[in-house]
Scaffold this active site. Structure first.
Site, PDB file in Angstrom:
ATOM      1  N   ASP A 100      23.014   2.652 -21.924  1.00 39.19           N
ATOM      2  CA  ASP A 100      23.185   3.124 -20.562  1.00 39.19           C
ATOM      3  C   ASP A 100      22.468   2.139 -19.650  1.00 39.19           C
ATOM      4  OD1 ASP A 100      23.556   4.988 -18.342  1.00 39.19           O
ATOM      5  OD2 ASP A 100      23.696   6.541 -19.882  1.00 39.19           O
ATOM      6  N   ASP A 202      25.734   3.536 -14.904  1.00 42.09           N
ATOM      7  CA  ASP A 202      25.555   4.798 -14.187  1.00 42.09           C
ATOM      8  C   ASP A 202      25.978   4.666 -12.713  1.00 42.09           C
ATOM      9  OD1 ASP A 202      24.202   7.509 -14.430  1.00 42.09           O
ATOM     10  OD2 ASP A 202      22.983   6.689 -12.803  1.00 42.09           O
ATOM     11  N   GLU A 265      30.664   4.525 -14.825  1.00 43.65           N
ATOM     12  CA  GLU A 265      30.680   5.962 -14.548  1.00 43.65           C
ATOM     13  C   GLU A 265      31.099   6.160 -13.097  1.00 43.65           C
ATOM     14  OE1 GLU A 265      27.996   9.992 -14.230  1.00 43.65           O
ATOM     15  OE2 GLU A 265      27.384   8.109 -13.341  1.00 43.65           O
ATOM     16  N   HIS A 326      26.885  14.766 -20.615  1.00 39.90           N
ATOM     17  CA  HIS A 326      25.594  15.436 -20.443  1.00 39.90           C
ATOM     18  C   HIS A 326      25.396  16.021 -19.048  1.00 39.90           C
ATOM     19  CE1 HIS A 326      25.244  11.523 -18.702  1.00 39.90           C
ATOM     20  NE2 HIS A 326      24.103  11.847 -18.146  1.00 39.90           N
ATOM     21  N   ASP A 327      26.411  15.902 -18.195  1.00 42.89           N
ATOM     22  CA  ASP A 327      26.321  16.441 -16.834  1.00 42.89           C
ATOM     23  C   ASP A 327      27.232  17.641 -16.608  1.00 42.89           C
ATOM     24  OD1 ASP A 327      24.556  14.408 -16.017  1.00 42.89           O
ATOM     25  OD2 ASP A 327      26.213  13.070 -15.471  1.00 42.89           O
TER      26      ASP A 327
END
Ligand code: TEU
Length: 532
Positions: A100, A202, A265, A326-327
């Protein structure tokens, strides 16, 4: 098999949220050695790459998405040598490693920010976004933080505000400053030099903000119960045209090393999303396609979103699909345990690179987190409207023993209630389990180029049933998904000699099907049409 195709086109990515995968040192939090220990599981599952959410030095205000040192591992997760061992062990087993990369903001503990906030004229001042108060006092403009409240934080030392799109402990870097760009390119080179196979970047659509700092317009569609930042349209804070130049620069850095992948993302409607492939495909290789995260679970809605997405891709742009992360709430929580198997078949039979969220292969549920156990800063800042992300981050369920085999200590988030029966050991032994469905589908993908890289062509759709072909050369597969719990029937093309390759109900695998195929409730089928 795929000649000159880049590896990620036929690959399946598995997202690991490292705090929740496997604890190896009994502190209740997962770590790198835990991941290394579990590599055999990932090989048995059949995935090709792992993307690990942030593992870098961090005060963990946003659980690693607030980075205090981009080129060091946080002690909670281990050491640089643990990391090197993980990469070597993964590569030895044929698994790629994707990290990430969090370029939009650092932690307020990062040395760059500590310097930047020190004085108005220090060399790092312009590495972040500093503004004077508005003429009458107060924040410079109306920009809002994703995590609630103004996006501007007043810093008394220098009597200016800094901008933070997320927590006030996550100051945004100034990507209009070439020194920031160069520093971040060095970060990428550091990890690429260690052999990582790519990055998931991200909030990459946030990197550039309006140079004139104009107010964002009001959102006429805003209504109570939605996160407060949605009261404004982020016209001047995200998706600005200049962001594509920055991304092209990052991509060139990635391309300094052979065979590396850049994923972005990006939460945007499809027509704006696909712009992130970049001019001449010089942007990210894969702009994450999150369309399935919100779609109504109805065959027509799903088919039309597939058609819209397929129809929007630029020439040569490779598609991808995401069912959970994960969100966002777990898929099994959204559509129920039975439809989760149909969703798995959808994810793994669409055209494009799929990303599996850890635990979805067990049908892990969305967990209700009691108020005292909430850890997510988003939920703490904006309580009670359902934005909390802890419920999809609970520990991986490995076995029926203590704490599901995740840790010997108290896990940082509670386990889901179903862990004693719903765990890897249990499901691996049950031929009809969702875990074995994932394994069978992953194996079939590997053996069947039509599935991994073949064309997509819609066959039929009504409210209940979705059917499409995947085709390559003389391979022809028909995927039939029953989005209801009621039996359905579908007429096949005349003259087909069809055989079921994989059913979500394992007992039908290998069955020959006549001209009309019956599909029981909550069933999905991959049918081989070419077989005689
Ligand atoms: O999330 C980006 C993002 O768009 C979030 O606002 C997301 O919509 C939110 O979590 C609600 O679901 C990324 C990371 O994935 C997330 O974990 C981080 O908290 C965030 O960026 C800040 O780095």
């Amino acid at each position: 098999m795929n000649g000159s195709r880049p590896w990620w086109e036929s690959a399946v990515i598995y997202q690991i949220y490292p705090r929740s995968f496997q604890d190896s040192d009994d502190d209740g939090i997962g770590d790198l050695n835990g991941i290394t220990e579990r590599l055999p599981y990932l090989v048995d599952l059949g995935v090709d790459a792992i993307w690990i959410s942030p593992i870098f030095r961090s005060p963990m205000k946003d659980f690693g998405y607030d980075i205090a040192d981009y080129i060091d591992i946080d002690p909670i997760f281990g050491t640089i040598s643990d990391f090197d061992r993980l990469v070597a062990a993964a590569h030895a087993r044929g698994i790629k490693v994707i990290l990430d990369f969090v370029p939009n903001h650092s932690s307020d503990q990062h040395a760059w920010f500590v310097e930047s906030r020190g004085s108005r004229n220090n060399p790092k001042r312009d590495w972040y976004i500093w503004r004077d108060p508005a003429p009458g006092g107060g924040p410079p403009n109306n920009w809002l933080s994703e995590f609630g409240g103004s996006a501007w934080e007043f810093d008394p030392t220098t009597a200016q505000y800094y901008y933070h799109a997320f927590l006030n402990s996550q100051p945004d870097l100034n990507w209009r400053n070439p020194q920031v760009v160069e520093a971040m390119r060095e970060v990428l080179r550091f990890w690429l030099g260690k052999g990582v196979d790519g990055f998931r970047a991200d909030v990459i659509w946030h990197l550039i903000k309006d140079a004139q700092f104009r107010d964002n317009p009001l959102n006429p569609d805003y209504h109570a119960g939605r996160p407060p930042n949605e009261a404004l349209v982020p016209l001047y804070t995200t998706d600005l045209p200049e962001v594509h130049d920055v991304i092209a620069t990052l991509r060139r850095t990635i391309d300094e090393f052979p065979n590396r992948l850049l994923i972005g993302e990006i939460y945007l409607p499809v027509e704006r999303l696909v712009a992130y492939y970049g001019r001449d495909l010089g942007g990210v290789h894969l702009p994450f396609n999150f369309a399935l995260l919100n779609v109504r679970w109805d065959a027509r809605c799903i088919q039309s979103l597939i058609a819209e997405y397929e129809g929007s891709l630029p020439e040569g742009g490779w598609p991808n699909w995401v069912l959970g992360n994960h969100d966002r709430p777990r898929i099994a929580g959204r559509v129920g345990a039975r439809q989760a198997t149909v969703a798995a078949m959808l994810l793994l039979t669409l055209r494009g690179t799929p990303t599996i969220y850890y635990g979805d292969e067990l049908g892990m549920p969305q967990v209700d987190i009691s108020r005292e156990r909430v850890r997510d800063p988003f939920e703490r800042n904006v309580p009670g409207i359902g934005v909390g992300r802890d419920g999809c981050r609970t520990p991986m369920q490995w076995e029926a023993g203590e704490n599901a085999g995740f840790t010997a200590a108290e896990p940082w988030l509670p386990l889901a209630n179903d862990w004693r029966s719903n765990n890897v050991a249990e499901l691996r032994g049950d031929a009809r389990s969702i875990l074995n469905l994932y394994r069978r589908l992953l194996r079939l993908r590997k053996e069947t180029p039509a599935l991994s890289v073949g064309a997509y062509r819609p066959y039929a759709v009504d409210e209940d049933l979705l059917a499409y072909y995947r085709e390559l050369n003389d391979e022809r597969l028909l995927i039939v998904l029953n989005l209801t719990d009621r039996p359905q029937a579908l007429k096949l093309e005349e003259g087909a000699h069809a055989k079921i390759l994989v059913s979500t109900r394992a007992e039908r695998d290998g069955e020959r099907v006549p001209g009309i195929v019956t599909i029981v409730g909550d069933e999905g089928l991959v049918i081989d049409l070419a077989s005689r």
